[in-house]
Enzyme design. Sequence first.
Site, PDB file in Angstrom:
ATOM      1  CD  GLU A 152      -2.932  -1.033   2.088  1.00 38.41           C
ATOM      2  OE1 GLU A 152      -2.958  -0.571   3.200  1.00 38.41           O
ATOM      3  OE2 GLU A 152      -4.044  -1.722   1.959  1.00 38.41           O
ATOM      4  CD  GLU A 309      -3.872  -6.208   2.628  1.00 39.55           C
ATOM      5  OE1 GLU A 309      -4.769  -5.556   3.280  1.00 39.55           O
ATOM      6  OE2 GLU A 309      -2.879  -5.855   2.360  1.00 39.55           O
ATOM      7  CG  HIS A 360      -7.789  -6.587  11.091  1.00 37.79           C
ATOM      8  ND1 HIS A 360      -7.994  -7.857  10.003  1.00 37.79           N
ATOM      9  CD2 HIS A 360      -8.009  -5.598  10.372  1.00 37.79           C
ATOM     10  CE1 HIS A 360      -8.508  -7.134   8.661  1.00 37.79           C
ATOM     11  NE2 HIS A 360      -8.354  -5.762   8.960  1.00 37.79           N
TER      12      HIS A 360
HETATM   13  C1  GAL Z   1      -4.502  -2.966   4.935  1.00 42.97           C
HETATM   14  C2  GAL Z   1      -3.025  -3.349   5.074  1.00 42.97           C
HETATM   15  C3  GAL Z   1      -2.663  -4.680   5.900  1.00 42.97           C
HETATM   16  C4  GAL Z   1      -3.380  -4.739   6.976  1.00 42.97           C
HETATM   17  C5  GAL Z   1      -5.000  -4.348   6.836  1.00 42.97           C
HETATM   18  C6  GAL Z   1      -5.863  -4.384   7.882  1.00 42.97           C
HETATM   19  O1  GAL Z   1      -4.458  -1.775   4.609  1.00 42.97           O
HETATM   20  O2  GAL Z   1      -2.474  -3.493   3.756  1.00 42.97           O
HETATM   21  O3  GAL Z   1      -1.417  -4.935   6.190  1.00 42.97           O
HETATM   22  O4  GAL Z   1      -3.055  -3.529   8.003  1.00 42.97           O
HETATM   23  O5  GAL Z   1      -4.926  -2.960   6.088  1.00 42.97           O
HETATM   24  O6  GAL Z   1      -7.333  -3.930   7.597  1.00 42.97           O
END
Ligand code: GAL
Length: 667
Positions: A152, A309, A360
């Site tokens: 990111e 993701e 998370h």
């Molecule tokens: C994304 C990031 C991940 C993790 C995730 C949590 O933006 O790339 O490493 O932090 O968020 O939602």
Amino acid sequence: MAKGFFDHIIHGGDYNPDQWIDTPEIWDEDMRLMNLAHVNSATIGIFAWSMIEPEEGVYDFSFLDRIMDKLHENGKAVILSTPSGARPPWLAQKYPEVLRVEESGIRNEFGVRHNHCLTSPIYREKVRKINTMLAERYKNHPALKMWHISNEYCGECHCELCQEAFREWLKVKYHNDIEELNFKWWNGFWSHRMNDWSQINSPKFRGENHVSAMKLCWNKFVSDSHISFFENEIAPLREITPDIPITTNFMKLYDGIDYQDFAKHLDLVSWDNYPAWDKGRNVEEATDTAFVHDAFRSMKEGQPFFMMESTPSLVNWHDVNKLPRTGLQELSSIQAVAHGADSVQYFQWRKSRGGHEKYHGAVVDHCGHENTRVFRDVSRLGANLEKLSDVVGQYSDSKVAIVYDWQNGWAVKHFCGFNNINRNYAAECIKWYEPFYKKGISVDVIPMDADFSKYDLVIAPFLYMLKEGTIDRIEGYVKNGGNFVGTYLTGMVDEDDMCYLGGFPAGKLKDVFGVWQEETDSLPEGIRNSVSYNGKEYTVEHICDIIHAQGAEALGEYGKDFYKNMPAVTKNSYGKGKAFYVAFRNDEDFVRDFCNDLIKKFSLPLDAKLTLDDGLVMRKRGDVIFVMNFTDDEKTVTLDKEYNDLINGEAVSGSVTIAPCSYLVIE
Ligand code: GAL
């Protein structure tokens, strides 16, 4: 057209075995659980730098060696990450220049992640070195299937190195001629005329922040800096592993980087999808997400993208993190596939035991076993994805395009005037996307410099800034038979935010639209105007242009104020095509009715001939049709013939009921 990198849908996600290095039995358990969950891939090494280079120049790849082998033995594809997203403490301590300087001018201390200087030669050198080591070590490893560059990319740095790089960037843009810059930035205003490049600094709250042309340059410079940082990262990978595709994970419509430009440098576009399902507005959230999927899909024509993701349950970074109802994450994943994703990947595989993200969502929870709601959902989806190999590599062509242009987004954000509070460019584009999406008409989301010629209809909401050549391209498109819709404040400025002289919209766009926009009115909250169109009254809110028809036919007129009865919606025949000007902003009502008229008028094709209950959405990819229910109610779809239900493996025909948060996939 089919162009994918795999012959099946990738199902997996971020896997951080380095967090479990002292418990090797957990790695073995992970393999068992991945098999159970139909997971076929793992993205590793994203934040592993301090593990593989614990001290400067001291490398230890043993954990990566072991996990690469283990994943391979278990038939998993490895997406290997370069670690530049977070640097080890020793690096920051020894070379403070790698740390980012905030707009305040204060250099950050070591901490968090995604905060390196974009210019620092030392950081670039260190990144290149570690990437070279990784590529050399794993170039022949059979598990290595893709590179995931950093994580990111985002943000900006205001250190002296970046300031100097900005000045050099400006010298190139303005041909080493400070007078050209003075002219383009209109520096005669407020006595800003410069006589030396060293007088330029990055935009700052306590410095220059009122020169929109400069802010546009800064946006582009920062975007270019990320791309050049990326190019530096991938140079050794291209050389050592030329056959391994390269991606980096984008973040929704993040506007700090021009993703449409960045995508040209990637083999495959991927993005991290975290819809706010917990806000209780699932249908709207699904629409927004569909738009974003289509924006990423459109960045590489003919090619699928990856959903790199997503969360299998909740996130930890909303104010209040509500659990999504059962089925919603699965439906959200299916939506990605329907819109062109060849992967469903999660953050993350196993929940961290400590650290910032321990609450998370993850596939494997702290309990460590498979008997959880989330694990069951993921496994069921994994099994279903295995039945959808027919869509892999498939890309469906669209006849409609919405212009959503990153750089226009910057320009819309920066100018001062008219309505300064109701500007939301993305929301405005999504409003125009929605009627097509809801009908089941596939839409591409493209920048203004994309090829318009293959579309029957191009809609460019709020196309305030025009990149060089855009006027000719719109004119040529319409002249040759294209249909183009522009809205209020179209064609006001060029790439340096300088107004076009001679009346709006710019230059010969006045002939294309057959209108001249003389003034723009802005409506404070609570003050409305109205427009009558096709015998119906619509609300005007926030902003409206006062236009004169100069050849165009008025399709709608204003209802009030000194511009009562003046045209508000126009149609113009130009060459073989038509250009429409919608001079005002409205809630969805007008846009929906107007777009439905266009759909009829231009016989725009639905993805498939199904009859959908209101609220169901449909999407076709290759020969496969996805029908999705994001509402809270049961809905019915009526099929036009017999299909094969790919999930249940049975023939279906007639009316099919789709439960809330559920879907049907037929071929
Ligand atoms: C994304 C990031 C991940 C993790 C995730 C949590 O933006 O790339 O490493 O932090 O968020 O939602």
